[in-house]
Design a protein around this motif. Structure first.
Motif, mmCIF file in Angstrom:
data_model
loop_
_atom_site.group_PDB
_atom_site.id
_atom_site.type_symbol
_atom_site.label_atom_id
_atom_site.label_comp_id
_atom_site.label_asym_id
_atom_site.label_seq_id
_atom_site.Cartn_x
_atom_site.Cartn_y
_atom_site.Cartn_z
ATOM 1 N N SER A 20 0.837 -1.205 0.000
ATOM 2 C CA SER A 20 0.000 0.000 0.000
ATOM 3 C C SER A 20 0.868 1.250 0.000
ATOM 4 C CB SER A 20 -0.954 -0.003 1.201
ATOM 5 O OG SER A 20 -0.241 0.070 2.422
ATOM 6 N N LEU A 21 2.009 1.198 0.676
ATOM 7 C CA LEU A 21 2.945 2.317 0.653
ATOM 8 C C LEU A 21 3.496 2.519 -0.755
ATOM 9 C CD1 LEU A 21 4.704 4.450 2.075
ATOM 10 C CD2 LEU A 21 6.353 2.622 2.579
ATOM 11 N N LEU A 22 3.842 1.433 -1.418
ATOM 12 C CA LEU A 22 4.332 1.517 -2.791
ATOM 13 C C LEU A 22 3.262 2.074 -3.716
ATOM 14 C CD1 LEU A 22 6.246 -1.847 -2.780
ATOM 15 C CD2 LEU A 22 7.278 0.306 -3.491
ATOM 16 N N ASN A 23 2.025 1.649 -3.541
ATOM 17 C CA ASN A 23 0.934 2.173 -4.367
ATOM 18 C C ASN A 23 0.766 3.669 -4.189
ATOM 19 O OD1 ASN A 23 0.271 -0.268 -5.554
ATOM 20 N ND2 ASN A 23 -1.277 -0.789 -4.026
ATOM 21 N N MET A 24 0.925 4.142 -2.959
ATOM 22 C CA MET A 24 0.818 5.570 -2.706
ATOM 23 C C MET A 24 1.945 6.321 -3.407
ATOM 24 S SD MET A 24 0.906 7.685 0.886
ATOM 25 C CE MET A 24 2.666 7.436 0.975
ATOM 26 N N LEU A 25 3.176 5.807 -3.308
ATOM 27 C CA LEU A 25 4.313 6.448 -3.960
ATOM 28 C C LEU A 25 4.168 6.413 -5.477
ATOM 29 C CD1 LEU A 25 7.225 5.036 -1.769
ATOM 30 C CD2 LEU A 25 6.223 7.330 -1.663
ATOM 31 N N ARG A 51 6.409 7.890 -12.199
ATOM 32 C CA ARG A 51 6.618 9.245 -11.733
ATOM 33 C C ARG A 51 6.076 9.296 -10.308
ATOM 34 N NH1 ARG A 51 10.109 12.736 -14.453
ATOM 35 N NH2 ARG A 51 9.979 12.252 -16.677
ATOM 36 N N LEU A 52 6.849 9.873 -9.385
ATOM 37 C CA LEU A 52 6.487 9.837 -7.979
ATOM 38 C C LEU A 52 5.095 10.409 -7.743
ATOM 39 C CD1 LEU A 52 7.650 9.031 -5.226
ATOM 40 C CD2 LEU A 52 8.399 11.386 -4.954
ATOM 41 N N MET A 53 4.275 9.667 -7.014
ATOM 42 C CA MET A 53 2.894 10.026 -6.672
ATOM 43 C C MET A 53 2.023 10.166 -7.913
ATOM 44 S SD MET A 53 3.104 10.171 -3.329
ATOM 45 C CE MET A 53 1.721 11.085 -2.673
ATOM 46 N N GLY A 54 2.508 9.646 -9.053
ATOM 47 C CA GLY A 54 1.737 9.701 -10.288
ATOM 48 C C GLY A 54 1.687 11.067 -10.933
ATOM 49 N N LYS A 55 2.557 11.989 -10.489
ATOM 50 C CA LYS A 55 2.542 13.356 -11.024
ATOM 51 C C LYS A 55 3.491 13.460 -12.211
ATOM 52 C CE LYS A 55 1.459 15.225 -6.467
ATOM 53 N NZ LYS A 55 1.908 16.097 -5.352
ATOM 54 N N PRO A 56 3.014 13.933 -13.362
ATOM 55 C CA PRO A 56 3.827 13.950 -14.585
ATOM 56 C C PRO A 56 5.128 14.732 -14.467
ATOM 57 C CG PRO A 56 1.521 14.388 -15.085
ATOM 58 C CD PRO A 56 1.645 14.438 -13.595
ATOM 59 N N ASP A 57 5.144 15.767 -13.626
ATOM 60 C CA ASP A 57 6.338 16.606 -13.534
ATOM 61 C C ASP A 57 7.232 16.245 -12.351
ATOM 62 O OD1 ASP A 57 4.506 17.365 -11.662
ATOM 63 O OD2 ASP A 57 4.848 19.525 -11.869
ATOM 64 N N SER A 58 6.948 15.132 -11.692
ATOM 65 C CA SER A 58 7.734 14.749 -10.518
ATOM 66 C C SER A 58 8.930 13.885 -10.918
ATOM 67 C CB SER A 58 6.850 13.994 -9.520
ATOM 68 O OG SER A 58 6.335 12.819 -10.108
ATOM 69 N N ARG A 60 11.471 10.674 -11.343
ATOM 70 C CA ARG A 60 11.255 9.284 -11.743
ATOM 71 C C ARG A 60 11.801 8.364 -10.658
ATOM 72 N NH1 ARG A 60 14.490 8.371 -16.647
ATOM 73 N NH2 ARG A 60 13.471 6.328 -16.689
ATOM 74 N N VAL A 61 11.033 7.339 -10.327
ATOM 75 C CA VAL A 61 11.447 6.376 -9.307
ATOM 76 C C VAL A 61 11.244 4.965 -9.825
ATOM 77 C CG1 VAL A 61 11.032 7.867 -7.320
ATOM 78 C CG2 VAL A 61 9.164 6.475 -8.219
ATOM 79 N N ARG A 62 12.126 4.099 -9.397
ATOM 80 C CA ARG A 62 11.958 2.660 -9.636
ATOM 81 C C ARG A 62 11.647 2.051 -8.276
ATOM 82 N NH1 ARG A 62 16.425 1.830 -12.008
ATOM 83 N NH2 ARG A 62 15.714 1.865 -14.166
ATOM 84 N N LEU A 63 10.414 1.612 -8.084
ATOM 85 C CA LEU A 63 9.955 1.109 -6.794
ATOM 86 C C LEU A 63 10.087 -0.410 -6.746
ATOM 87 C CD1 LEU A 63 6.753 3.310 -6.397
ATOM 88 C CD2 LEU A 63 9.039 3.728 -5.461
ATOM 89 N N VAL A 64 10.675 -0.899 -5.666
ATOM 90 C CA VAL A 64 10.944 -2.325 -5.519
ATOM 91 C C VAL A 64 10.093 -2.883 -4.393
ATOM 92 C CG1 VAL A 64 12.726 -4.078 -5.184
ATOM 93 C CG2 VAL A 64 13.324 -1.887 -6.257
ATOM 94 N N ASP A 65 9.208 -3.804 -4.727
ATOM 95 C CA ASP A 65 8.358 -4.477 -3.755
ATOM 96 C C ASP A 65 8.990 -5.815 -3.405
ATOM 97 O OD1 ASP A 65 6.279 -5.090 -2.089
ATOM 98 O OD2 ASP A 65 4.827 -5.532 -3.668
ATOM 99 N N THR A 66 9.246 -6.042 -2.125
ATOM 100 C CA THR A 66 9.923 -7.261 -1.679
ATOM 101 C C THR A 66 8.957 -8.182 -0.940
ATOM 102 O OG1 THR A 66 10.582 -6.235 0.413
ATOM 103 C CG2 THR A 66 12.116 -6.044 -1.457
ATOM 104 N N GLN A 67 9.343 -9.439 -0.822
ATOM 105 C CA GLN A 67 8.526 -10.394 -0.098
ATOM 106 C C GLN A 67 8.526 -10.060 1.382
ATOM 107 O OE1 GLN A 67 11.141 -10.984 -2.055
ATOM 108 N NE2 GLN A 67 10.988 -12.914 -3.172
ATOM 109 N N GLY A 68 7.388 -10.294 2.022
ATOM 110 C CA GLY A 68 7.304 -10.067 3.459
ATOM 111 C C GLY A 68 7.990 -11.166 4.224
#
Length: 237
Positions: A20-25, A51-58, A60-68
């Motif tokens: 959920s944190l990744l989805n927000m970012l 793009r961070l928070m889905g904003k076109p002018d923000s 760029r991030v590569r978000l990594v979701d790991t196993q719990g």
């Protein structure tokens, strides 16, 4: 790898709200699978670009979701997850930031939290120098609670790992989930929850972004060999 993008890895035990944190970012509730069961919904480490928070002018991030970790599959399953996690992370060559996600509704410095920090400190060089603590599901309106917990955790990390002033952020990654409201005429409309929490969370996110963009170096991970990672030992509280 593209140098004009920030690599962010989210770590944490099962159920603390990593996806959920990744989805927000990412600015998209469907970007990563969110589970509601006792075992990890994420079975393989994956990364996606946004793009961070889905904003076109923000940025760029590569978000990594790991196993719990602390998965109901037990220690063997955890070790399989760790080996896959390290293999995937080293593909990125460098990491800008590790977000160690903790349950803000039950923010105890458990033996399992300590062993998680020890594990990744053994695997990744200078892990704590590139890590922040994110207390997720944080809904307390009292700023004293935040600063008290921050000071408590910084002291615990200093005493256990000889590392001072680890950054702490307090976020409710569920603040922007939509909820259906029943109307008098039998229809339903969507409404957003927790406007005050949204404001506080956005402030924390802004501070997190500032911390990310002002960092002067990265964590090198390309030379790490997954087969040489330490064995994860479950610790009881």
């Amino acid at each position: 790898m593209d140098q004009n993008i920030y690599n962010i890895v989210v770590l944490g035990n099962t159920g603390v709200g990593k996806s959920s944190l990744l989805n927000m970012l990412a600015g998209s509730q469907g970007a990563f699978i969110v589970g509601d069961r006792a075992f990890s919904e994420t079975q393989l480490t994956i990364y996606k670009e946004f793009r961070l928070m889905g904003k076109p002018d923000s940025i760029r991030v590569r978000l990594v979701d790991t196993q719990g970790l602390s998965d109901s599959g037990g220690d063997t399953k955890d070790m399989q997850h760790i080996k896959n996690m390290v293999e995937r992370i080293r593909e990125l060559e460098t990491i800008d930031l590790f977000l160690l996600c903790l349950d803000g509704m039950n923010p105890r410095f458990t033996a399992y939290v300590q062993s998680t920090i020890s594990l990744f400190s053994d695997i990744f060089p200078d892990f704590l120098h590139h890590t922040v603590l994110v207390f997720n599901k944080w809904i307390s309106p009292n700023w004293i609670d935040k600063f008290s917990l921050k000071n408590q955790y910084q002291e615990l990390v200093r005493n256990h790992f000889s590392f001072s002033n680890i950054p702490c952020f307090f976020i409710d990654s569920f603040f922007n989930l939509k909820m259906l409201r029943d109307n008098d005429d039998g229809t339903q409309t969507e409404r957003y929850l927790h406007h005050s929490i949204q404001e506080r969370t956005q402030t924390e996110i802004n501070d997190l972004i500032t911390h990310l963009t002002l960092k002067s170096n990265k964590c090198s991970v390309k030379k790490i060999i997954p087969q040489n990672t330490v064995t994860f030992q479950r610790q009881q509280e």
